[in-house]
Design a protein around this motif. Structure first.
Motif, short mmCIF file in Angstrom:
data_model
loop_
_atom_site.label_atom_id
_atom_site.label_comp_id
_atom_site.label_asym_id
_atom_site.label_seq_id
_atom_site.Cartn_x
_atom_site.Cartn_y
_atom_site.Cartn_z
N VAL A 374 0.87 -1.18 0.00
CA VAL A 374 0.00 0.00 0.00
C VAL A 374 0.90 1.23 0.00
O VAL A 374 2.05 1.16 0.43
N SER A 375 0.37 2.33 -0.51
CA SER A 375 1.15 3.57 -0.53
C SER A 375 0.25 4.75 -0.19
O SER A 375 -0.97 4.68 -0.33
N GLY A 376 0.89 5.82 0.27
CA GLY A 376 0.14 7.03 0.59
C GLY A 376 -0.65 6.93 1.87
O GLY A 376 -1.67 7.60 2.04
N HIS A 378 0.15 7.90 4.89
CA HIS A 378 0.16 9.09 5.75
C HIS A 378 -0.80 10.17 5.28
O HIS A 378 -1.21 11.00 6.06
N VAL A 390 -6.11 4.26 0.19
CA VAL A 390 -4.68 4.18 -0.12
C VAL A 390 -4.46 3.52 -1.48
O VAL A 390 -5.31 2.78 -1.96
N GLY A 391 -3.31 3.81 -2.07
CA GLY A 391 -2.93 3.13 -3.30
C GLY A 391 -2.51 1.71 -2.95
O GLY A 391 -2.04 1.46 -1.84
N ALA A 392 -2.67 0.78 -3.88
CA ALA A 392 -2.32 -0.60 -3.54
C ALA A 392 -1.83 -1.37 -4.76
O ALA A 392 -2.06 -0.98 -5.91
N GLN B 74 2.99 9.54 -2.41
CA GLN B 74 4.10 8.59 -2.42
C GLN B 74 4.29 8.10 -3.85
O GLN B 74 3.32 7.91 -4.58
N ASN B 105 -8.40 10.08 -3.02
CA ASN B 105 -7.04 10.23 -3.51
C ASN B 105 -6.95 9.91 -4.99
O ASN B 105 -7.88 9.40 -5.60
N ILE B 107 -4.62 8.14 -8.07
CA ILE B 107 -3.56 7.18 -8.32
C ILE B 107 -3.28 7.16 -9.80
O ILE B 107 -4.19 7.29 -10.62
#
Lengths: 451, 160
Positions: A374-376, A378, A390-392, B74, B105, B107
Motif C-alpha cells: 500500500v502507498s500514501g 500518511h 490508499v494506493g495498492a 508517495q 485520492n 492514483i
C-alpha cells in the motif's frame, strides 16, 4: 541483565538530584551507535556510521514544564541544559496537569534485548552481508532486472531515565536488519518488491528470506493490470496488517482522544470490531521489535489490552495524558531519542493470532483481492473520521487461489467498517521493523477503484 | 531543464553520480543535515505556463475532478506509480465546478500522466513549499505549475 550502562543512570540520577525546592527534574540520557551499508551492483554505494550521546531534561516548576536537550554528556553542557530547561519552563503556559511520572510499583519485565555479538560484528562482514543479499536477489529469478537497494543496518542504544520523583530506570537494546528491493521485468513491465529480515543479533537474520520475499513480490506482479472497480473481500499480507495496526494504534493514543482527534473517543466498553479481534500492545514480549523494559518516563512497560474480543478496553497514556484523563499511565510514553519530550505511542502492537494459515484464508475468501503493498498511508487515512483510502498493489484471488496481478488502483473503506468486516485472522505472526507485528487478515467489502 | 516541449532532455545529478558517468553535475546533491550523506534530490521543480484560459479548461470539461490542493503522496520511482491525497477537490459536471469530494485520492503513473496532459493554462503559480522525504531524509522543496488538465486518472474513495 542490563549492566554496561550504569554510567548513564548515574548521570541521570545526579541531574535529577539538582532539583530545587518546588521543582521536579527528570533527565533522560541516551547513547547509541548505528551503521548503514548500502550496496549497488556489487559495490558499496554508501556506508555511514554514527555515534551519538545526549541528554534531554524536563523541569516542572509550579504548573509549567520546560524541556531542553543537548547532544553531549559533558558536565558543562549538562548544567547549561538544565538551566535552559528551567528558563523554558518560565516561558511555558501554566497547565495544571503537567508533572513527571512517579514509581507505580509495577516491576519491569525480565528482558534481555542486548546482544554483544552485534556490537562486535566487524564492518567488513556487514558489507559482505549486504553484497551477499544483493547477489541472492539477482540470482533469485531470471526475471530480476535490477536490485534497487540492498542494505544492512544496525543500531545499539543504551538509555537511562531518572527523576526527582523517584524514577530510576536503565535499559539497552540492539537491532539489526537486512532489506532488499528487487526490480523485475522489462522496461515495459517493471515491477518492484521488497523483503527484509530483522533481529537483535546477526544470527537472527534470515538473508534468504529477505531476498526471497523481494524476488517473489516483484515477480508475482509481472503482467499486472489495472483492475475494474469493485467491492470485494481483501486479504492483507502481514506487512499491510502491521501498517493498518500502526494507524489504529495512533487513534488509541490517549492524548489524541483527549484532544478529540480519535474516532474511538467515548467508545470504551463498546463493540468496535468482530469478536475475533483482540489487539494488544505488549512491549514485554521479548520477540517484539519494539520490546522495552521501561517507557520513556521510566515506568515498567506492561501488556495493555486495547481491544478484547471486539470490545474497546482502554487507550494508551503517558503520565501527563493519564493525569488529564483522570486515569493512570499505561507506561506508553515514547520519545524520538533525547531530543524530544515524551509523547504517547504504541511500541509492540499485535492482533492475537487466529487459527488459519494464509492458504486457508485465501480458500475461505474464495474471490477477492490479495494486497501486498500500500502507498500514501500518511495522507490517505483520516484518524478522526476513520476514512481510509490508499494506493495498492496485489493479486486477484479466484477460486481461493492467487490469480491475476493488479496495480495502479486504490482500496478504500473506513477503519470502523474494516474492523467490523474482519472475516479471518491468520496464525502467521510476523515480526517487522515497526511498532506493530503483522499477520494475514481478511476483510470483507472493501472498495477497489481501478478502471 | 528536464523536459523541453515534451522531450526528456536531462536527468538530475549530484557530483558523485555525475562523475561516475563521466559528465557534468546538475547541482542536485542534497542532504538533510551533517548527519546524512548527500544524494540526488529535486529542489524547486515547476512546469512552465501555457496559453489556455483556466476557466475555459473547466468549461471544456464535461466530467472530471478539480483538484485545488493535494496532500501528501508517495511515488514508486522504479515503476512511476504514485498516489496523492486530495485535501481540497471538487467534481466538475458539464463544465462547472460543483460539489466537494471528501477524503479521496488520486492514483496514476507519472510517465502516463505526462503524456495525458491535454491542456496547460497561462496562470502559473508556485505552490506552498513542502518537505520531500527519500530514504529517511527530509529536505525542503518547492514546486509550481499552471492549471493543467490530465485526460484520465483514477480517483479512489468509497462512493458507491
Amino acid at each position: 541483565m542490563s549492566g554496561g550502562n550504569s554510567d548513564l543512570l548515574e548521570l541521570a540520577t545526579r541531574v535529577a538530584g539538582w532539583a530545587q525546592d518546588g521543582e521536579q527534574v527528570e533527565a533522560y540520557v541516551a547513547r547509541g551507535r548505528e551503521t548503514e551499508v548500502r550496496v549497488y551492483e556489487g559495490e558499496v554505494e554508501s556506508l555511514s556510521s554514527a555515534e551519538s550521546a545526549g541528554i534531554g531534561i524536563r523541569v516542572v516548576s509550579g504548573s509549567r514544564q520546560g524541556f531542553a536537550y543537548a547532544g553531549s554528556l559533558d558536565a558543562d553542557v549538562v548544567h547549561e541544559t538544565l538551566d535552559e530547561a528551567r528558563d523554558n519552563a518560565g516561558f511555558a503556559s501554566p497547565d495544571e496537569w503537567v508533572g513527571l511520572a512517579g514509581p507505580d510499583g509495577v516491576a519491569p519485565a525480565d528482558l534481555d534485548l542486548w546482544r554483544d555479538d552485534l556490537a562486535a560484528y566487524p564492518t567488513d562482514v556487514k558489507v559482505a552481508r549486504a553484497l551477499e543479499l544483493e547477489r541472492a536477489v539477482r540470482a533469485g529469478d531470471s526475471r530480476i532486472r535490477a536490485v534497487e537497494s540492498a542494505e544492512w543496518g544496525d543500531a545499539a542504544v543504551e538509555s537511562a531515565v531518572a527523576s526527582s520523583t523517584g524514577i530510576r530506570a536503565s535499559s539497552r537494546r540492539t537491532v539489526c536488519y537486512l532489506s532488499a528491493s528487487a526490480v523485475a521485468g522489462s522496461a515495459a513491465d517493471t515491477q518492484t518488491g521488497s523483503g527484509y529480515s530483522v533481529g537483535r543479533s546477526p544470527d537472527d537474520l534470515d538473508l534468504d528470506k529477505a531476498a526471497g520475499d523481494a524476488v517473489r513480490r516483484a515477480t508475482r506482479l509481472l503482467g499486472a493490470v489495472k483492475p475494474h472497480s469493485a467491492h470485494l473481500s481483501v486479504v492483507f499480507e502481514p506487512e499491510i496488517t502491521a501498517t493498518l495496526l500502526a494507524v489504529i494504534g495512533g487513534t488509541l493514543d490517549g492524548e489524541a482522544v483527549l484532544k478529540g482527534r480519535s474516532l474511538f473517543a467515548d467508545r470504551v466498553g463498546e463493540e468496535v470490531s468482530v469478536g475475533a479481534i483482540t489487539l494488544v500492545d505488549d512491549p514485554t514480549d521479548p520477540e517484539a521489535y519494539g520490546a522495552a523494559r521501561f517507557d520513556a518516563e521510566g515506568l515498567a512497560t506492561r501488556r495493555n489490552v486495547l481491544i478484547e474480543a471486539g470490545v474497546l478496553r482502554e487507550f494508551l497514556y503517558n503520565s501527563y495524558s493519564a493525569r488529564r484523563a483522570g486515569t493512570v499511565s499505561t507506561a506508553s510514553a515514547v520519545r524520538a531519542g533525547f531530543k524530544s519530550a515524551p509523547g504517547t505511542g504504541a511500541r509492540a502492537l499485535t492482533v492475537v493470532p487466529g487459527q488459519h494459515s494464509p492458504e486457508e484464508i485465501l480458500a475461505l475468501v474464495g474471490d477477492g483481492l490479495f494486497v501486498q503493498s500500500v502507498s500514501g498511508v500518511h495522507s490517505g487515512v483520516n484518524p478522526v473520521s476513520g476514512d481510509f483510502s490508499v494506493g495498492a498493489e496485489g493479486v486477484l484471488i479466484r477460486g481461493g487461489e492467487l490469480a491475476g496481478p493488479v496495480r495502479e488502483f486504490t482500496i478504500a473503506s473506513t477503519i470502523q467498517r474494516m474492523l467490523s468486516g474482519v472475516v479471518a485472522v491468520g496464525s502467521d505472526l510476523e515480526r517487522l521493523p515497526s511498532s506493530a507485528a503483522g499477520l494475514t487478515l481478511a476483510i470483507a467489502d472493501v472498495s477497489m477503484s481501478g478502471e | 531543464m528536464l523536459i523541453e516541449n515534451g522531450v526528456l532532455t536531462e536527468y538530475m545529478w549530484d557530483w558523485l553520480r555525475a562523475r561516475q558517468e563521466g559528465r557534468l553535475g546538475t547541482g542536485n546533491g542534497r542532504r538533510e543535515s551533517y548527519q546524512h550523506l548527500p544524494m540526488v534530490r529535486m529542489t524547486n521543480t515547476y512546469v512552465l505556463a501555457g496559453t489556455s484560459d483556466p476557466d475555459e479548461i473547466v468549461r471544456q470539461t464535461p466530467h472530471g475532478v478539480y483538484v485545488a490542493q493535494l496532500g501528501g503522496g508517495q511515488v514508486n520511482t522504479a515503476t512511476g506509480d504514485f498516489v496523492f491525497g486530495m485535501t481540497e477537490a471538487y467534481l466538475i459536471e458539464d463544465g462547472h465546478i460543483t460539489e466537494p469530494l471528501r477524503d479521496a485520492n488520486l492514483i496514476g503513473n507519472g510517465p502516463d500522466v505526462l503524456r495525458n496532459i491535454d491542456a496547460v493554462a497561462a496562470d502559473f503559480a508556485m505552490g506552498m513549499p513542502g518537505t520531500c522525504g527519500k530514504q529517511g531524509q527530509g529536505v525542503p522543496v518547492g514546486d509550481g505549475q499552471p492549471t493543467l488538465r490530465v485526460s484520465a486518472l483514477t480517483v479512489g474513495g468509497t462512493a458507491r
